[in-house]
Design a protein around this motif. Structure first.
Motif, PDB file in Angstrom:
ATOM      1  N   GLU A  93      42.897  16.598  67.746  1.00 26.38           N
ATOM      2  CA  GLU A  93      41.597  17.182  67.417  1.00 26.38           C
ATOM      3  C   GLU A  93      41.726  18.025  66.157  1.00 26.38           C
ATOM      4  O   GLU A  93      42.809  18.502  65.817  1.00 26.38           O
TER       5      GLU A  93
ATOM      6  N   THR B 112      39.706  21.307  64.192  1.00 27.43           N
ATOM      7  CA  THR B 112      38.666  22.325  64.081  1.00 27.43           C
ATOM      8  C   THR B 112      38.558  22.726  62.618  1.00 27.43           C
ATOM      9  O   THR B 112      39.578  23.043  61.986  1.00 27.43           O
TER      10      THR B 112
ATOM     11  N   ASP C 226      32.837  22.703  62.614  1.00 26.22           N
ATOM     12  CA  ASP C 226      32.940  21.336  63.110  1.00 26.22           C
ATOM     13  C   ASP C 226      34.186  21.202  63.979  1.00 26.22           C
ATOM     14  O   ASP C 226      35.212  21.848  63.712  1.00 26.22           O
TER      15      ASP C 226
ATOM     16  N   ILE D 254      36.343  17.873  65.577  1.00 26.17           N
ATOM     17  CA  ILE D 254      36.432  16.424  65.507  1.00 26.17           C
ATOM     18  C   ILE D 254      37.486  15.937  66.492  1.00 26.17           C
ATOM     19  O   ILE D 254      38.638  16.383  66.454  1.00 26.17           O
ATOM     20  N   ASP D 255      37.089  15.027  67.386  1.00 27.21           N
ATOM     21  CA  ASP D 255      38.019  14.392  68.306  1.00 27.21           C
ATOM     22  C   ASP D 255      38.591  13.155  67.622  1.00 27.21           C
ATOM     23  O   ASP D 255      37.916  12.134  67.510  1.00 27.21           O
ATOM     24  N   CYS D 256      39.810  13.254  67.142  1.00 23.95           N
ATOM     25  CA  CYS D 256      40.417  12.163  66.374  1.00 23.95           C
ATOM     26  C   CYS D 256      40.659  10.926  67.234  1.00 23.95           C
ATOM     27  O   CYS D 256      40.653   9.801  66.731  1.00 23.95           O
TER      28      CYS D 256
ATOM     29  N   ASP E 199      36.847   9.586  67.537  1.00 25.29           N
ATOM     30  CA  ASP E 199      36.109   9.347  66.295  1.00 25.29           C
ATOM     31  C   ASP E 199      36.987   8.899  65.131  1.00 25.29           C
ATOM     32  O   ASP E 199      36.474   8.469  64.102  1.00 25.29           O
TER      33      ASP E 199
ATOM     34  N   ASP F  53      37.739  10.841  59.633  1.00 26.10           N
ATOM     35  CA  ASP F  53      36.819  10.575  58.526  1.00 26.10           C
ATOM     36  C   ASP F  53      37.041  11.679  57.499  1.00 26.10           C
ATOM     37  O   ASP F  53      36.536  12.795  57.645  1.00 26.10           O
TER      38      ASP F  53
ATOM     39  N   ARG G 161      34.045  13.444  56.117  1.00 27.43           N
ATOM     40  CA  ARG G 161      33.439  14.421  57.031  1.00 27.43           C
ATOM     41  C   ARG G 161      34.207  15.730  57.015  1.00 27.43           C
ATOM     42  O   ARG G 161      33.609  16.821  56.995  1.00 27.43           O
ATOM     43  N   VAL G 162      35.537  15.645  57.033  1.00 25.75           N
ATOM     44  CA  VAL G 162      36.353  16.863  57.007  1.00 25.75           C
ATOM     45  C   VAL G 162      36.103  17.657  55.737  1.00 25.75           C
ATOM     46  O   VAL G 162      35.901  18.878  55.765  1.00 25.75           O
TER      47      VAL G 162
ATOM     48  N   SER H 241      32.680  19.303  55.680  1.00 24.44           N
ATOM     49  CA  SER H 241      32.654  20.474  56.557  1.00 24.44           C
ATOM     50  C   SER H 241      33.400  21.653  55.933  1.00 24.44           C
ATOM     51  O   SER H 241      32.972  22.808  56.043  1.00 24.44           O
TER      52      SER H 241
END
Length: 511
Positions: free
Chosen positions: A212, A214, A223, A225-227, A230, A233, A236-237, A240
């Motif tokens: 994961e 944070t 944000d 993110i559950d790697c 998901d 990405d 996305r990182v 954020s």
């Protein structure tokens, strides 16, 4: 469902008027690897110092739940007693002590008040085997490489029966091989049930190990993110982290390259420890106006040694060769002379050699060009403050004001102070040695923008970097170095990672 081992709730922390954390939430599952991402100054390290007890309970707001109970750590011993161990980016080892002595420092194995060295070495050997480090327990830590020292730090944590291991930028100073070894070890520790938190700006490395992520921005969680569900990405990182799109990691620049600005011919430099042996051998090099020239190579190739030898012979002995600036042969025999001729060198070791950490942004900015803020040996303090304020604004240095001590700044903002110092010296050629090491993607983008601005003014920039994508994204031409010699040269249109590595492996000298 994975059991939650750590739950930090609504953590808030201020330093005077500055809000370092304004509502961070962090949940970590037992036996997982959890990554924390964010720009420099986002509050990542502050959060971990709260967790480990460096900032004691009462100095912050919010709650820490560890292993199902509320915890109120007052110091490192409190957190370590529960198996929480932190490894900082600046390693906390004593170089003049042996591996064994470092492993059990403050936690000595003794019988009847006397250290049991046989038992200590035996246990040290077992710990070194667990982290895959092939070294004698009696070896002085100062004789180990940085990657090996990282392994000693992890072994030290294992000696304390670690349950939650926190690694702050663990690969920032490591080469690719050592980084790979460290990441594999993290996965092995995960297999043994040890939970890890990794703070890193290297998204490709996070993608290899994290369960994961944070993301923290401006002191708040933005944000999670559950790697596993998901995937990673990177876009996305980055969005954020910086709060905006970075459609291109490298700002665009239309090259406007002119005549040769700096030329180095037949440059050789003796090794200071073995003067009869040349560390740098027969280098021929040039940089033109408006050009960004990269120097690629593996760790130990001699890139830093070459740059330092040019910058006032601050490395090496028996330096031979000629240097021409704007067509005229120049004397670069001392750092003072090099600066006067128009050279500037931003060291890779910003904390050890680039800054005076205990001093202010103001004094650090002016120190390379004191003549410009003084008259008849008397400092113009108002003028010095105005200069520092100007560079603070231009480089977007995040601080309370220019009187703030640079040791209180994040790594990215410290690097901007280094750049401001050398830009104030008004250089014709700016040498940047690993300028974005340990810096987040947003700060990197800003530094690349500074590089573009410098060359647009008709100056030259030399960039040394271990990140080949960085060189390929910012440079107009790249030299490749190996074993103290140039073994390749590519205009950017012909350069690639494969060609650079092929030149290193082929190891043929270019003239």
């Amino acid at each position: 469902m994975t059991k939650t081992i750590l739950d930090m709730r609504d953590i808030r922390k201020t330093f005077g008027p500055v809000k370092a954390l304004s509502g961070v939430n962090l949940k970590v599952g037992e036996g997982e690897i959890h990554a924390i991402c964010g720009e420099n100054g986002a509050g990542k390290s502050t959060l971990m110092k709260i967790l480990s007890g460096v900032y004691p309970h009462g100095s912050y707001e919010g709650e820490i739940h560890f292993d199902g109970s509320v915890r109120t750590f007052q110091n490192l011993r409190d957190s370590e007693a529960l198996g929480i161990c932190i490894i900082h980016q600046e390693l906390a080892l004593v170089p003049t002590l042996s591996i064994t002595e470092n492993l059990f420092l403050g936690n000595e194995l003794s019988r009847y008040g006397v250290i049991d060295w046989d038992q200590a070495h035996l246990r040290a050997r077992a710990l070194l085997e667990r982290v895959g480090l092939n070294a004698r327990p009696q070896t002085l830590v100062g004789n180990l490489g940085v990657g090996q020292q990282q392994m000693v730090e992890i072994a030290k944590a294992l000696a304390k029966d670690v349950r939650l291991l926190i690694l702050d930028e663990p690969t920032a100073s490591l080469n690719e091989k050592d980084s790979d070894t460290l990441l594999k070890l993290m996965l092995e520790l995960k297999g043994r049930g040890i939970t890890s938190i990794i703070i890193s700006h290297k998204l490709n490395e996070i993608g290899r190990v994290a369960d994961e992520i944070t993301v923290i921005r401006d002191g708040s969680t933005v944000d999670v993110i559950d790697c596993r569900a998901d995937g990673i990405d990177e876009g996305r990182v980055v969005r954020s982290m910086v709060g905006r799109e970075l459609s291109d990691r490298y700002p665009t620049r239309v090259p406007n390259i002119g005549e040769t600005l700096l030329e180095i011919r037949d440059w050789s430099v003796g090794d200071p420890e073995r003067p009869e042996r040349d560390r740098i051998r027969n280098i021929n090099f040039h940089v033109r106006r408006g050009e960004v020239v990269g120097i690629a190579g593996l760790m130990g190739a001699g890139r830093t040694e070459f740059a330092m030898s040019v910058f006032g012979r601050s490395y090496g002995v028996n330096v031979r060769g000629t240097a021409r600036l704007e067509g005229q042969e120049v004397d670069l025999g001392t750092v003072r002379k090099a600066i006067k001729q128009g050279l500037a060198y931003a060291t890779e070791d910003r904390k050890g050699a680039g800054l005076v950490l205990g001093d202010s942004i103001t004094h650090n900015t002016s120190m390379a060009n004191l003549a410009a803020v003084s008259r008849r040996w008397v400092m113009n303090e108002l003028g010095e403050t105005a200069v520092a304020g100007d560079y603070r604004s231009r480089l977007r240095i995040r601080s309370s004001d220019v009187t703030q001590s640079v040791e209180k700044l994040s790594g990215g903002n410290q690097q901007k102070v280094v750049l401001g110092k050398w830009l104030f010296s008004d250089p014709k050629v700016l040498i940047l040695d690993e300028p974005t090491r340990g810096i987040d993607v947003g700060a990197k983008y800003e530094i690349y923008g500074v590089v573009n601005q410098v060359v647009s003014e008709g100056r030259g920039v030399v960039m040394i970097s271990s990140e080949m994508p960085e060189l390929l994204g910012t440079c107009d031409r790249i030299y490749v170095m190996n074993e103290g010699r140039f073994v390749g040269e590519f205009p950017i249109a012909e350069a690639s990672q494969e060609k650079i590595m092929h030149a290193i492996m082929k190891n043929e000298v270019i003239q």
